[in-house]
Enzyme design. Structure first.
Site, PDB file in Angstrom:
ATOM      1  N   THR A   1      41.830  34.368  48.935  1.00 29.13           N
ATOM      2  CA  THR A   1      41.060  36.064  49.193  1.00 29.13           C
ATOM      3  C   THR A   1      40.239  35.352  48.458  1.00 29.13           C
ATOM      4  O   THR A   1      39.614  36.135  47.182  1.00 29.13           O
ATOM      5  CB  THR A   1      42.461  36.460  48.196  1.00 29.13           C
ATOM      6  OG1 THR A   1      42.317  35.268  47.072  1.00 29.13           O
ATOM      7  CG2 THR A   1      43.535  36.839  49.011  1.00 29.13           C
ATOM      8  N   GLU A   2      39.521  34.418  47.911  1.00 25.40           N
ATOM      9  CA  GLU A   2      38.335  34.223  47.010  1.00 25.40           C
ATOM     10  C   GLU A   2      37.287  35.149  47.605  1.00 25.40           C
ATOM     11  O   GLU A   2      35.955  35.331  46.111  1.00 25.40           O
ATOM     12  CB  GLU A   2      37.667  32.479  47.056  1.00 25.40           C
ATOM     13  CG  GLU A   2      38.827  31.532  46.810  1.00 25.40           C
ATOM     14  CD  GLU A   2      39.793  31.312  48.135  1.00 25.40           C
ATOM     15  OE1 GLU A   2      40.638  29.868  47.624  1.00 25.40           O
ATOM     16  OE2 GLU A   2      39.939  31.636  48.418  1.00 25.40           O
ATOM     17  N   VAL A   3      36.999  35.796  48.314  1.00 23.12           N
ATOM     18  CA  VAL A   3      35.575  36.052  48.520  1.00 23.12           C
ATOM     19  C   VAL A   3      35.926  37.740  47.948  1.00 23.12           C
ATOM     20  O   VAL A   3      34.675  38.185  47.691  1.00 23.12           O
ATOM     21  CB  VAL A   3      35.020  36.276  50.042  1.00 23.12           C
ATOM     22  CG1 VAL A   3      34.905  34.912  50.910  1.00 23.12           C
ATOM     23  CG2 VAL A   3      36.507  37.101  50.728  1.00 23.12           C
TER      24      VAL A   3
ATOM     25  N   ILE B   1      37.018  38.269  45.084  1.00 21.66           N
ATOM     26  CA  ILE B   1      36.551  37.571  43.492  1.00 21.66           C
ATOM     27  C   ILE B   1      35.265  37.571  42.837  1.00 21.66           C
ATOM     28  O   ILE B   1      34.720  36.914  42.174  1.00 21.66           O
ATOM     29  CB  ILE B   1      37.900  37.944  42.617  1.00 21.66           C
ATOM     30  CG1 ILE B   1      37.780  35.727  43.190  1.00 21.66           C
ATOM     31  CG2 ILE B   1      38.926  38.201  42.398  1.00 21.66           C
ATOM     32  CD1 ILE B   1      38.602  35.260  41.775  1.00 21.66           C
TER      33      ILE B   1
ATOM     34  N   PHE C   1      34.278  34.943  44.575  1.00 16.90           N
ATOM     35  CA  PHE C   1      34.201  33.649  44.528  1.00 16.90           C
ATOM     36  C   PHE C   1      33.990  32.441  46.313  1.00 16.90           C
ATOM     37  O   PHE C   1      33.870  33.830  47.052  1.00 16.90           O
ATOM     38  CB  PHE C   1      35.751  32.561  44.051  1.00 16.90           C
ATOM     39  CG  PHE C   1      35.876  31.666  43.982  1.00 16.90           C
ATOM     40  CD1 PHE C   1      34.832  30.278  42.870  1.00 16.90           C
ATOM     41  CD2 PHE C   1      36.906  30.231  43.537  1.00 16.90           C
ATOM     42  CE1 PHE C   1      34.846  29.374  42.788  1.00 16.90           C
ATOM     43  CE2 PHE C   1      37.280  29.443  43.125  1.00 16.90           C
ATOM     44  CZ  PHE C   1      36.163  28.415  42.699  1.00 16.90           C
TER      45      PHE C   1
END
Length: 258
Positions: A134-136, A138, A140
């Site tokens: 799920t990084e993208v 936030i 990241f």
């Protein structure tokens, strides 16, 4: 302070347990360091033939700890490189461990938690478990884990998972070849134990070690170079305005308008 990671050995099986259930087993520098130390311990333990990675509580790991995310915003580039190298060391320690590593996923494995699942040799999960890089969402990037994910799934699926950051089910993870087995929660402990015991009793330890080395060392001969690049990308993105905006919105539980 209680240990964030527990270590035990029975029947030549080392069980490494993430023990931070009150924080949904979120990753922080101490937890990453303790995991690395315990995997090295298992590697050097002559009484251990197989390693099982699991977690206490209802979540396998929800990703990065909130306090950890706050700290990242204030790190220098050099500090972020060092921090990224610590995560790289954990992942490569597991990936190259001369013993089979089995992941027992009960509950969600998100972001860094999904990364941990990705690098294990054999992965069991319950039907209720969800996964996601799920990084993208936030600001990241899943830089380091991407180097390993591309070895498990094809490029199209890797792009779908990493670029959308969407949460997906255990059944989807099975279809993507990200995990090996979906097992009912009431049976997963017994099933993993029986599987690990079968490796201990019915397979040569030396053959398991050499076969794993054969796979890890020949699948992607440029992996180390890719990881070096990923560490630099990881550090650079933490200096971006999108990262700062994403983390602030996430911490304040505000909807992000990208």
């Amino acid at each position: 302070m209680d240990n964030l990671v527990l270590y035990s050995v029975e029947d030549r099986i080392a069980t490494i347990t993430i023990n931070r259930p009150e924080k949904r087993n979120a990753l922080n520098p101490q937890l990453i360091s303790e995991l690395t130390e315990n995997f090295i311990r298992a590697s050097e333990d002559d009484d251990v033939k197989v390693v099982v990675l699991k977690a206490n509580g209802n979540t396998f790991s929800a990703g990065a700890d909130l306090e950890y995310l706050q700290q990242l915003q204030h790190n220098t580039f050099e500090e972020n490189v060092a921090d990224s190298n610590n995560l790289k060391k954990l992942f490569t320690t597991i990936y190259y461990l001369p013993k089979v590593v089995i992941a027992q996923i009960e509950g969600h494995a998100i972001a860094g938690g999904c990364g941990l699942a990705t690098i294990c040799d054999i992965v069991f999960a319950t039907p209720e478990s969800n996964f996601g890089y799920t990084e993208v969402k936030i600001g990241f990037v899943p830089a380091i884990v991407s180097c390993f994910l591309k070895q498990k799934v094809n490029e199209a699926i890797a792009k779908e998972l990493l670029l959308t950051g969407e949460i997906f089910s255990a059944e989807k993870a099975l279809q993507y070849n990200l995990i090996n087995f979906v097992t009912n929660s009431s049976e997963i402990h017994r099933t993993v134990k029986e599987f690990a015991l079968s490796l201990c009793k019915e397979r040569s330890g030396n053959s398991l070690m050499i076969t794993k080395q054969l796979i890890t060392q020949t699948t992607n001969p440029t992996l180390e170079k890719s990881l070096e690049i990923a560490v630099q990308i990881n550090a650079r993105v933490r200096e971006s305005e999108d990262f700062k905006k994403g983390i602030a919105s996430f911490l304040n539980k505000e909807k992000i308008n990208w």
